[in-house]
Design an enzyme around this catalytic site. Structure first.
Site, PDB file in Angstrom:
ATOM      1  N   SER A 190       0.797  -1.205   0.000  1.00  0.00           N
ATOM      2  CA  SER A 190       0.000   0.000   0.000  1.00  0.00           C
ATOM      3  C   SER A 190       0.842   1.272   0.000  1.00  0.00           C
ATOM      4  O   SER A 190       1.523   1.578  -0.965  1.00  0.00           O
ATOM      5  CB  SER A 190      -0.930  -0.095   1.211  1.00  0.00           C
ATOM      6  OG  SER A 190      -1.837   0.920   1.273  1.00  0.00           O
ATOM      7  N   ASP A 224      10.272   5.270 -10.074  1.00  0.00           N
ATOM      8  CA  ASP A 224       9.913   5.909 -11.338  1.00  0.00           C
ATOM      9  C   ASP A 224      10.648   7.227 -11.551  1.00  0.00           C
ATOM     10  O   ASP A 224      10.997   7.576 -12.685  1.00  0.00           O
ATOM     11  CB  ASP A 224       8.405   6.175 -11.383  1.00  0.00           C
ATOM     12  CG  ASP A 224       7.602   4.930 -11.717  1.00  0.00           C
ATOM     13  OD1 ASP A 224       8.203   3.847 -11.780  1.00  0.00           O
ATOM     14  OD2 ASP A 224       6.377   5.047 -11.919  1.00  0.00           O
ATOM     15  N   LYS A 283      -0.754  -4.254  -3.230  1.00  0.00           N
ATOM     16  CA  LYS A 283      -2.054  -3.650  -2.917  1.00  0.00           C
ATOM     17  C   LYS A 283      -2.112  -2.260  -3.535  1.00  0.00           C
ATOM     18  O   LYS A 283      -1.559  -1.303  -3.012  1.00  0.00           O
ATOM     19  CB  LYS A 283      -2.278  -3.566  -1.412  1.00  0.00           C
ATOM     20  CG  LYS A 283      -3.657  -2.994  -1.076  1.00  0.00           C
ATOM     21  CD  LYS A 283      -3.880  -2.909   0.407  1.00  0.00           C
ATOM     22  CE  LYS A 283      -5.271  -2.352   0.688  1.00  0.00           C
ATOM     23  NZ  LYS A 283      -5.402  -0.951   0.226  1.00  0.00           N
TER      24      LYS A 283
END
Length: 448
Positions: free
Chosen positions: A301, A312, A326
């Site tokens: 999460s 990224d 998740k």
């Protein structure tokens, strides 16, 4: 207006209430074509529910509690949607508000329900559960010698909570192992969300959960490390292993400490226009400091949001094992101001800055390193995709398209307590290999 809180946690009425949900007048934007609900059919289904309820009350072999029946029915409806949607009764709603503030009573572990038993997502650092040997992936099968099969998650959690100082015996089972009976003493859990120390000349910060104390704890830890290391941190390890998640806004604030503004995460709801983008704040706290983020199969999460943003944006290196996967956001919606409890409802998916959904797939590390030697067994544990009714990844990633990780295993005689993953992270930061790896990763087709 009642406050709706957004969580990214793994998990923790009346007929009129169901009807209210069915007849919501909120309409989607005009440009979006959505089929109008058939209210006649809804009325018929509600009549069926009322008829079944009346017959159970009047004809079942023993007396039943009307409120409990309704609560179970609501939970059955919500839990058929996905593993994280549920009804939270008023008492548990109050407990939930306490949990996210960082202090509560109990044994100290994040749990969910799976296959009729309570599954440990992660024990919390420095709590009875952690000290007593409870491990991520364990199943609790008995409490005080009685099977919990058939109990709801809330009922099982309530049984484990009690007065501080009182002992409780639980039976836990790990896959492929014999049951273990553990006697733990309940405590007031004052969660030390963030810990820090200097390890072999490198800064180390561990975040146990993304509750309301996470961002302030991180800032304090960074300030302390700077003071302890003469004002300059040569490299930092951010440990998110076993971190089950928490509050969405905390994942954004924590990410802001490492990213000088820019997108951290976006969320998308039921329709394409329901998209929100969350940017970090300007003012990176450790600008230019080499960063390694540790993750494992129990990092979920909010942990995955931070790891995904760092990965990224090419701010650091992700090391460890593939995370839990998740990728959904739960809104906690109070009912009548919380007097009737609340709905914990999955309302959005979240996406990394490069537009990746990790729902069911997780964040793959840049460098795969196992915590335990290779014994030929699969120790990855169950992931989000293994949970009943788990939401599918809409990118429809084929197994054949996945790149098989080349995993670095510790030697056979390596002591697990010596923490092979952390040793590899420190070694990476202290050598010239970090710069080499970052240069290689920069060639990948991800956003800068």
């Amino acid at each position: 207006m009642e406050k709706t809180m957004k969580y990214i946690l793994p998990t923790l009425g009346s007929v009129a209430a169901i009807a209210l949900f069915a007849f919501s007048t909120n309409q989607p934007p005009a440009a979006v074509a959505v089929e109008r609900p058939n209210y006649d059919e809804t009325f018929e289904q509600l009549e069926l529910f009322a008829d079944v309820l009346a017959r159970v009350r009047s004809e079942y072999v023993v007396d039943v509690d009307n409120g409990e029946l309704i609560e179970d029915a609501i939970n059955g409806m919500l839990q058929s949607l996905d593993p994280h949607s549920s009804y939270v009764n008023p008492e548990n709603f109050r407990d939930l508000q306490v949990d996210t503030s960082g202090e509560y009573g109990g044994l100290g572990m994040e749990v969910t329900m799976e296959d009729g038993f309570v599954k440990i997502i992660a024990p919390i650092d420095d709590t009875p559960a952690k000290r007593g040997g409870v491990k991520a992936g364990d199943f609790i099968t008995e409490i005080e010698g009685k099977s919990i099969m058939g109990l709801s998650l809330n009922d099982a959690v309530n049984q484990m909570r009690g007065k501080p100082g009182e002992p409780i015996t639980i039976t836990v089972v790990a896959e492929g192992e014999e049951p273990r009976e553990l006697t733990l003493v309940r405590e007031i859990i004052k969660r030390q969300t963030v810990k820090h120390e200097v390890k072999d000349g490198i800064g180390y910060i561990r975040i146990a959960q993304f509750n309301e104390l996470a961002d302030s704890g991180l800032e304090d830890a960074i300030d302390s490390l700077k003071a302890e290391m003469g004002g300059k941190i040569p490299g930092l390890v951010l440990d998110l292993r076993g971190n089950p998640g928490g509050l969405l806004d905390q994942s954004i604030k924590v990410s802001s400490a490492f990213l000088d503004g820019g997108e951290v995460v976006s969320t998308r709801g039921r329709v394409s226009t329901d998209t929100e983008r969350y940017n970090g704040e300007k003012g990176e706290l450790i600008k230019g400091v080499p960063l390694v983020v540790l993750i494992d199969g129990a990092s979920a999460s909010a942990s995955e949001i931070v790891a995904g943003a760092v990965q990224d944006r090419r701010r650091g290196i992700i090391l460890g094992m593939t995370s839990f996967g998740k990728g959904s956001v739960q809104s906690v919606i109070p009912l009548r101001g919380g007097r009737d409890g609340a709905l914990r409802l999955t309302t959005q998916r979240y996406y990394t800055p490069a537009g990746r959904s990790i729902q069911g797939t997780g964040i793959d590390p840049d460098i795969a390193v196992s915590a335990i030697p290779d014994d030929g067994e699969d120790h990855s544990g169950r992931k989000e995709a293994d949970l009943p009714n788990a939401i599918l990844n809409e990118d429809d990633i084929d197994d054949a398209e996945k790149i098989e990780l080349k995993i670095d295993y510790p030697p056979e005689d390596f002591e697990i307590d010596d923490d092979y993953q952390l040793q590899k992270a420190i070694s990476l930061l202290k050598s010239g290999e970090y710069a080499t790896q970052m240069a290689e990763l920069a060639k990948a087709e991800l956003i800068k």
